[in-house]
Write a protein that holds these residues in place. Structure first.
Motif, PDB file in Angstrom:
ATOM      1  N   ILE A  60      41.423  31.021  40.674  1.00 53.00           N
ATOM      2  CA  ILE A  60      40.492  31.256  39.559  1.00 53.00           C
ATOM      3  C   ILE A  60      39.163  30.580  39.834  1.00 53.00           C
ATOM      4  O   ILE A  60      38.086  31.167  39.643  1.00 53.00           O
ATOM      5  CB  ILE A  60      41.091  30.738  38.242  1.00 53.00           C
ATOM      6  CG1 ILE A  60      42.396  31.472  37.906  1.00 53.00           C
ATOM      7  CG2 ILE A  60      40.094  30.883  37.102  1.00 53.00           C
ATOM      8  CD1 ILE A  60      42.235  32.944  37.644  1.00 53.00           C
TER       9      ILE A  60
ATOM     10  N   MET B  40      35.462  32.392  40.122  1.00 54.48           N
ATOM     11  CA  MET B  40      34.435  32.066  39.139  1.00 54.48           C
ATOM     12  C   MET B  40      33.198  31.470  39.804  1.00 54.48           C
ATOM     13  O   MET B  40      32.078  31.648  39.324  1.00 54.48           O
ATOM     14  CB  MET B  40      34.995  31.110  38.083  1.00 54.48           C
ATOM     15  CG  MET B  40      36.066  31.741  37.207  1.00 54.48           C
ATOM     16  SD  MET B  40      36.491  30.756  35.748  1.00 54.48           S
ATOM     17  CE  MET B  40      35.015  31.006  34.760  1.00 54.48           C
TER      18      MET B  40
ATOM     19  N   ASP C  53      31.402  34.488  41.106  1.00 54.67           N
ATOM     20  CA  ASP C  53      31.021  35.441  40.071  1.00 54.67           C
ATOM     21  C   ASP C  53      29.542  35.282  39.716  1.00 54.67           C
ATOM     22  O   ASP C  53      29.095  34.208  39.337  1.00 54.67           O
ATOM     23  CB  ASP C  53      31.889  35.211  38.833  1.00 54.67           C
ATOM     24  CG  ASP C  53      31.898  36.406  37.907  1.00 54.67           C
ATOM     25  OD1 ASP C  53      31.361  37.461  38.288  1.00 54.67           O
ATOM     26  OD2 ASP C  53      32.434  36.277  36.787  1.00 54.67           O
TER      27      ASP C  53
ATOM     28  N   LYS D  99      42.543  38.971  33.051  1.00 60.01           N
ATOM     29  CA  LYS D  99      42.168  40.170  33.807  1.00 60.01           C
ATOM     30  C   LYS D  99      42.910  40.252  35.139  1.00 60.01           C
ATOM     31  O   LYS D  99      43.334  41.339  35.552  1.00 60.01           O
ATOM     32  CB  LYS D  99      40.660  40.178  34.037  1.00 60.01           C
ATOM     33  CG  LYS D  99      39.856  40.524  32.787  1.00 60.01           C
ATOM     34  CD  LYS D  99      38.362  40.545  33.070  1.00 60.01           C
ATOM     35  CE  LYS D  99      37.581  40.961  31.820  1.00 60.01           C
ATOM     36  NZ  LYS D  99      36.113  40.932  32.037  1.00 60.01           N
TER      37      LYS D  99
ATOM     38  N   GLN E 248      31.772  39.034  35.903  1.00 60.05           N
ATOM     39  CA  GLN E 248      32.967  39.809  35.602  1.00 60.05           C
ATOM     40  C   GLN E 248      33.977  39.041  34.755  1.00 60.05           C
ATOM     41  O   GLN E 248      34.875  39.627  34.170  1.00 60.05           O
ATOM     42  CB  GLN E 248      33.616  40.247  36.931  1.00 60.05           C
ATOM     43  CG  GLN E 248      32.701  41.169  37.737  1.00 60.05           C
ATOM     44  CD  GLN E 248      33.060  41.218  39.209  1.00 60.05           C
ATOM     45  OE1 GLN E 248      34.036  41.858  39.597  1.00 60.05           O
ATOM     46  NE2 GLN E 248      32.282  40.548  40.047  1.00 60.05           N
ATOM     47  N   TYR E 249      33.842  37.705  34.732  1.00 58.07           N
ATOM     48  CA  TYR E 249      34.729  36.871  33.921  1.00 58.07           C
ATOM     49  C   TYR E 249      33.871  36.055  32.954  1.00 58.07           C
ATOM     50  O   TYR E 249      32.922  35.386  33.372  1.00 58.07           O
ATOM     51  CB  TYR E 249      35.551  35.921  34.791  1.00 58.07           C
ATOM     52  CG  TYR E 249      36.377  36.615  35.859  1.00 58.07           C
ATOM     53  CD1 TYR E 249      37.247  37.656  35.542  1.00 58.07           C
ATOM     54  CD2 TYR E 249      36.299  36.216  37.195  1.00 58.07           C
ATOM     55  CE1 TYR E 249      38.012  38.274  36.523  1.00 58.07           C
ATOM     56  CE2 TYR E 249      37.059  36.827  38.182  1.00 58.07           C
ATOM     57  CZ  TYR E 249      37.917  37.859  37.837  1.00 58.07           C
ATOM     58  OH  TYR E 249      38.665  38.465  38.815  1.00 58.07           O
TER      59      TYR E 249
ATOM     60  N   ASP F  18      39.681  34.369  30.370  1.00 59.73           N
ATOM     61  CA  ASP F  18      39.417  35.786  30.626  1.00 59.73           C
ATOM     62  C   ASP F  18      39.766  36.141  32.062  1.00 59.73           C
ATOM     63  O   ASP F  18      40.304  37.224  32.332  1.00 59.73           O
ATOM     64  CB  ASP F  18      37.937  36.083  30.348  1.00 59.73           C
ATOM     65  CG  ASP F  18      37.592  37.550  30.547  1.00 59.73           C
ATOM     66  OD1 ASP F  18      38.281  38.398  29.952  1.00 59.73           O
ATOM     67  OD2 ASP F  18      36.638  37.847  31.293  1.00 59.73           O
ATOM     68  N   ALA F  19      39.490  35.216  32.985  1.00 59.36           N
ATOM     69  CA  ALA F  19      39.810  35.442  34.398  1.00 59.36           C
ATOM     70  C   ALA F  19      41.317  35.554  34.594  1.00 59.36           C
ATOM     71  O   ALA F  19      41.803  36.478  35.284  1.00 59.36           O
ATOM     72  CB  ALA F  19      39.244  34.304  35.247  1.00 59.36           C
TER      73      ALA F  19
END
Length: 330
Positions: free
Chosen positions: A38, A42, A45, A69, A59-60, A65-66
């Protein structure tokens, strides 16, 4: 009784200590590789591509949320991406850190004629053992980083397509030679130096405070308190270097180009702002805190098992386990 006449406690031989540290950290990484995946995503990201020079859409929205998804789109197994090289990193990194931490301290004490355990010596020894460990294990860091970012659903500015760890290292070697396998090590060095120095210093001070001022028992309660609070300081100091390290490891010069640590930092701040240097902070904390504690618990059990066999131990005063464990800021 005179202290000098007291029997010295058993100590593991260096090679047994190395094996203990490697096994303990390997056990821990099965639990902590998930937040590491994760954290890696992140930190990538929103990274800018050289095509337009601006950051891509995130995207997160956050760590939860990561997780959601990734599990929904790729399955739970995707959280363990890069587990193979991650295990290799723990075996090499922690083996070298635990095995070289005390010899480096001993060498410094002999060179300076200082027989006392100083905080500065611990910080320097932890940083030096970390530098050796991260340099030798750098190719595995490179593979782990790229495999964790590899996905049909997550799109980093620089994307890679590898079948597995061997395929990753083979393709990097074919494209860039032996030096290509160590691409990114210059970014990893500041990370491990800052992380080790911060963790060792704050852990020792917090442990002393918890025992003397909070009246905690000099055992697991004090170690838990010191580990968690120390992790806050360590992650905050280390995370900017971790973001830079992650992005340089991911880059291969196609979509992202960084001419060293300072250039990567400047480009990241210019396109995404200063807050980008703390991307993945919570994920790193959730990885570093439990990793330290789980490693500590495993190390206690493994060392105790080894010490039941005379051939694994000698008689000099042992290195405190909590000091050894907390020299790891990987």
């Amino acid at each position: 009784m005179n202290v000098k006449n007291q029997p010295s406690k058993p100590k593991l031989r260096t090679w047994a200590s190395v094996i203990s540290g490697s096994l303990a950290a390997t056990g821990a990484v099965f639990f902590t590789n998930m937040p590491e995946t994760i954290k890696t995503r992140m930190q990538l990201d929103g990274e800018a591509s050289i095509r337009n020079g601006v950051g891509t859409k995130k995207q997160y929205s956050n760590i939860f949320d990561a997780y959601k998804k990734i599990i929904r789109q790729e399955g739970f197994k995707a959280l363990q991406a890069g587990l193979g090289p991650a295990i290799g990193i723990q075996v090499i990194m922690n083996g070298l850190r635990l095995g070289l931490f005390e010899p480096i301290q001993h060498t410094i004490r002999n060179l300076t004629n200082c027989r006392e355990q100083s905080t500065l010596n611990k910080v320097f020894s932890g940083a030096m053992s970390g530098v050796i460990g991260v340099t030798i294990s750098s190719p595995l860091y490179l593979a782990k980083n790229r495999l964790q970012a590899q996905s049909n659903y997550f799109h980093a500015a620089e994307e890679h397509h590898y079948k597995n760890t061997i395929d990753c290292l083979k393709k990097i070697y074919q494209r860039s030679g032996i030096f290509g396998l160590f691409y990114g090590v210059t970014a990893a060095l500041p990370r491990v130096i800052v992380g080790s120095a911060t963790q060792l210093t704050t852990y020792d001070k917090l442990k002393e405070f918890s025992i003397q001022s909070l009246n905690l028992r000099d055992g697991l309660p004090a170690h838990l308190f010191a580990s968690f609070i120390s992790s806050l300081f360590t992650v905050t100091m280390m995370n900017p270097f971790d973001v830079i390290s992650t992005r340089i490891y991911q880059s291969s010069g196609r979509q992202t180009v960084y001419n060293g640590v300072i250039d990567c930092c400047k480009k990241t701040v210019r396109t995404e702002g200063w807050r980008a240097l703390q991307n993945g902070w919570l994920a790193l904390y959730l990885r570093l805190g439990p990793h330290t504690i789980i490693t500590f618990v495993f190390l206690e059990k493994i060392r105790a098992w080894f010490l039941t066999f005379d051939r694994f131990s000698t008689n000099p005063q042992p290195i405190p386990i909590d000091v050894l464990v907390n020299s790891d800021a990987s």
